[in-house]
Design an enzyme around this catalytic site. Structure first.
Site, short mmCIF file in Angstrom:
data_model
loop_
_atom_site.label_atom_id
_atom_site.label_comp_id
_atom_site.label_asym_id
_atom_site.label_seq_id
_atom_site.Cartn_x
_atom_site.Cartn_y
_atom_site.Cartn_z
N SER A 36 0.83 -1.21 0.00
CA SER A 36 0.00 0.00 0.00
C SER A 36 0.86 1.25 0.00
O SER A 36 1.69 1.45 0.90
CB SER A 36 -0.88 0.05 1.25
OG SER A 36 -1.66 -1.10 1.35
N HIS A 68 -4.73 -3.06 -4.20
CA HIS A 68 -3.69 -4.03 -4.54
C HIS A 68 -3.93 -4.50 -5.97
O HIS A 68 -4.99 -5.05 -6.26
CB HIS A 68 -3.73 -5.25 -3.61
CG HIS A 68 -3.39 -4.94 -2.19
ND1 HIS A 68 -2.23 -5.35 -1.59
CD2 HIS A 68 -4.06 -4.25 -1.25
CE1 HIS A 68 -2.20 -4.93 -0.33
NE2 HIS A 68 -3.31 -4.26 -0.10
N ARG A 89 0.47 -9.75 -4.29
CA ARG A 89 0.75 -10.34 -2.98
C ARG A 89 -0.48 -11.10 -2.48
O ARG A 89 -1.60 -10.63 -2.59
CB ARG A 89 1.08 -9.17 -2.07
CG ARG A 89 1.25 -9.47 -0.62
CD ARG A 89 1.64 -8.20 0.12
NE ARG A 89 3.05 -8.15 0.43
CZ ARG A 89 3.69 -7.06 0.86
NH1 ARG A 89 3.07 -5.93 0.98
NH2 ARG A 89 4.98 -7.12 1.14
N THR A 90 -0.26 -12.29 -1.96
CA THR A 90 -1.34 -13.01 -1.26
C THR A 90 -1.10 -12.86 0.23
O THR A 90 -0.03 -13.20 0.72
CB THR A 90 -1.36 -14.50 -1.66
OG1 THR A 90 -1.67 -14.60 -3.05
CG2 THR A 90 -2.41 -15.25 -0.86
N HIS A 91 -2.08 -12.32 0.91
CA HIS A 91 -1.95 -12.15 2.35
C HIS A 91 -2.39 -13.41 3.09
O HIS A 91 -3.27 -14.14 2.63
CB HIS A 91 -2.80 -10.96 2.82
CG HIS A 91 -2.29 -9.63 2.36
ND1 HIS A 91 -2.61 -9.11 1.13
CD2 HIS A 91 -1.48 -8.71 2.96
CE1 HIS A 91 -2.02 -7.92 1.00
NE2 HIS A 91 -1.34 -7.66 2.08
N GLU A 190 -5.62 -4.51 15.13
CA GLU A 190 -5.44 -4.91 16.53
C GLU A 190 -6.38 -4.14 17.46
O GLU A 190 -6.84 -3.05 17.15
CB GLU A 190 -4.00 -4.63 16.99
CG GLU A 190 -2.95 -5.42 16.26
CD GLU A 190 -2.75 -4.97 14.82
OE1 GLU A 190 -2.92 -3.77 14.54
OE2 GLU A 190 -2.46 -5.83 13.99
N SER A 209 1.79 -8.65 6.48
CA SER A 209 2.34 -9.27 5.27
C SER A 209 3.79 -9.72 5.36
O SER A 209 4.13 -10.84 4.95
CB SER A 209 2.23 -8.28 4.09
OG SER A 209 2.98 -7.11 4.37
N ASN A 232 -0.83 4.65 9.41
CA ASN A 232 -1.70 4.99 10.55
C ASN A 232 -0.99 4.67 11.85
O ASN A 232 -0.12 3.81 11.90
CB ASN A 232 -3.01 4.18 10.49
CG ASN A 232 -2.76 2.67 10.46
OD1 ASN A 232 -2.45 2.11 9.42
ND2 ASN A 232 -2.88 2.04 11.60
I1 8IG Z 1 -1.84 -0.26 6.23
O1 8IG Z 1 -2.59 -0.80 12.12
C1 8IG Z 1 -1.96 -1.20 7.95
N1 8IG Z 1 -1.75 -2.49 8.00
N2 8IG Z 1 -1.83 -5.29 11.71
N3 8IG Z 1 -2.23 -3.02 11.92
C2 8IG Z 1 -1.94 -4.10 11.15
N4 8IG Z 1 -1.78 -4.02 9.85
C3 8IG Z 1 -1.88 -2.82 9.28
C4 8IG Z 1 -2.16 -1.66 9.99
C5 8IG Z 1 -2.33 -1.77 11.40
N5 8IG Z 1 -2.20 -0.65 9.13
#
Ligand code: 8IG
Length: 274
Positions: A36, A68, A89-91, A190, A209, A232
């Protein structure tokens, strides 16, 4: 003694053969996974030779995540080397299993790539690292309770994130901070309590990832450079709730700057010195 190849490795070799055939590029030198916010880098690093929808390559599937893309691109760098850009990408949270997660990296390795650059958008547990901060991954904590490796594959993870490549990134931007990335399984973000736990465990960044991909890359003997864009503050670090639109917006705003940074880092890689 007869050499045994795992099914995962065999599928990666099949995929690499299809990539060689469709791109006309027999081998690649660099694997580039664009997360991203990082997508703009592909246009800056060199000349596009071919772009293939991922689903045309064995083992890849269509990505279901907005933001993506689902293509694999072969790019010729100004120095004549070739980068394979994995936009597919595969998460782990997609539930296709760890083999699917590792397939992109294994395929890049099978095309000849000895270096993997893994980028992502992530949350930050560090109050001073707000949206837009780029962080070099120094180490990771895998909180998925999973491994992309199968069988008795005891891969050393001591220097998983190459010191050579981090030094090189620092020659481009000496102020790039380094941090520890914790991978959660996701796809939910989370809770504040989980973020606090991650911080106590030593994590500066939280994502979904890169740790599993790094493990796969190290199994394949690749040198890894991990770059995170903080999109973030992780939950509970700053007031307010998280949403995916804000994450995409932070990526969009930082896009040009971080793509340029990444392209400059790539332009300084010495492919003969591994
Ligand atoms: I973009 O705050 C992104 N990916 N686990 N936590 C987790 N993955 C993320 C976050 C986040 N922001």
């Amino acid at each position: 003694m007869e050499r045994t190849i795992s099914p995962a490795r065999r599928l990666a070799e099949e995929a690499a053969a299809v990539i060689a055939e469709k791109t006309g590029v027999p081998t690649h030198d660099l694997s580039l996974t664009l997360g991203s916010g990082w997508g703009g880098a592909a246009a800056l690093i060199g000349k596009k030779i071919a772009e293939i929808p991922a689903y045309e390559i064995p083992g890849f599937m269509k990505s279901g995540v907005p933001g993506h893309t689902g293509t694999i691109t072969s790019i010729e760098l100004p120095n004549g080397r070739h980068a394979l850009v994995l936009g597919a990408r595969t998460h782990y949270y997609e539930g296709r299993g760890v083999r699917a997660v590792a397939h992109g990296i294994r395929t890049a390795a099978a095309t000849g790539a000895r270096i993997a650059i893994l980028t992502n958008g992530c949350g930050s547990t560090v109050p001073d690292w707000g949206p837009g901060t780029v962080v070099l991954i120094r180490d990771h904590i895998n909180l998925t309770a999973a491994s992309p490796l199968e069988g008795a594959t005891f891969v050393d993870m001591t220097n998983a994130y190459s010191q050579r490549l981090r030094d090189l990134a620092h020659t481009v931007d000496r102020d790039l901070p380094e941090g520890v990335y914790a991978q959660f399984p996701g796809p939910h973000y989370e809770t504040p309590a989980e973020v606090k736990m991650a911080r106590i465990l030593g994590a500066d960044l939280v994502g979904m990832s890169t740790a599993l991909e790094t493990i796969a890359a190290r199994e394949a003997g690749m040198e890894v450079l991990g770059l995170s864009l903080v999109t973030n503050h992780a939950a509970g670090i700053a007031p307010g709730a998280l949403n995916h639109a804000e994450v995409l917006e932070a990526g969009r705003q930082a896009g040009a700057r971080i793509s340029h940074l990444l392209a400059t880092i790539i332009s300084t890689i010495d492919f003969d010195k591994e």
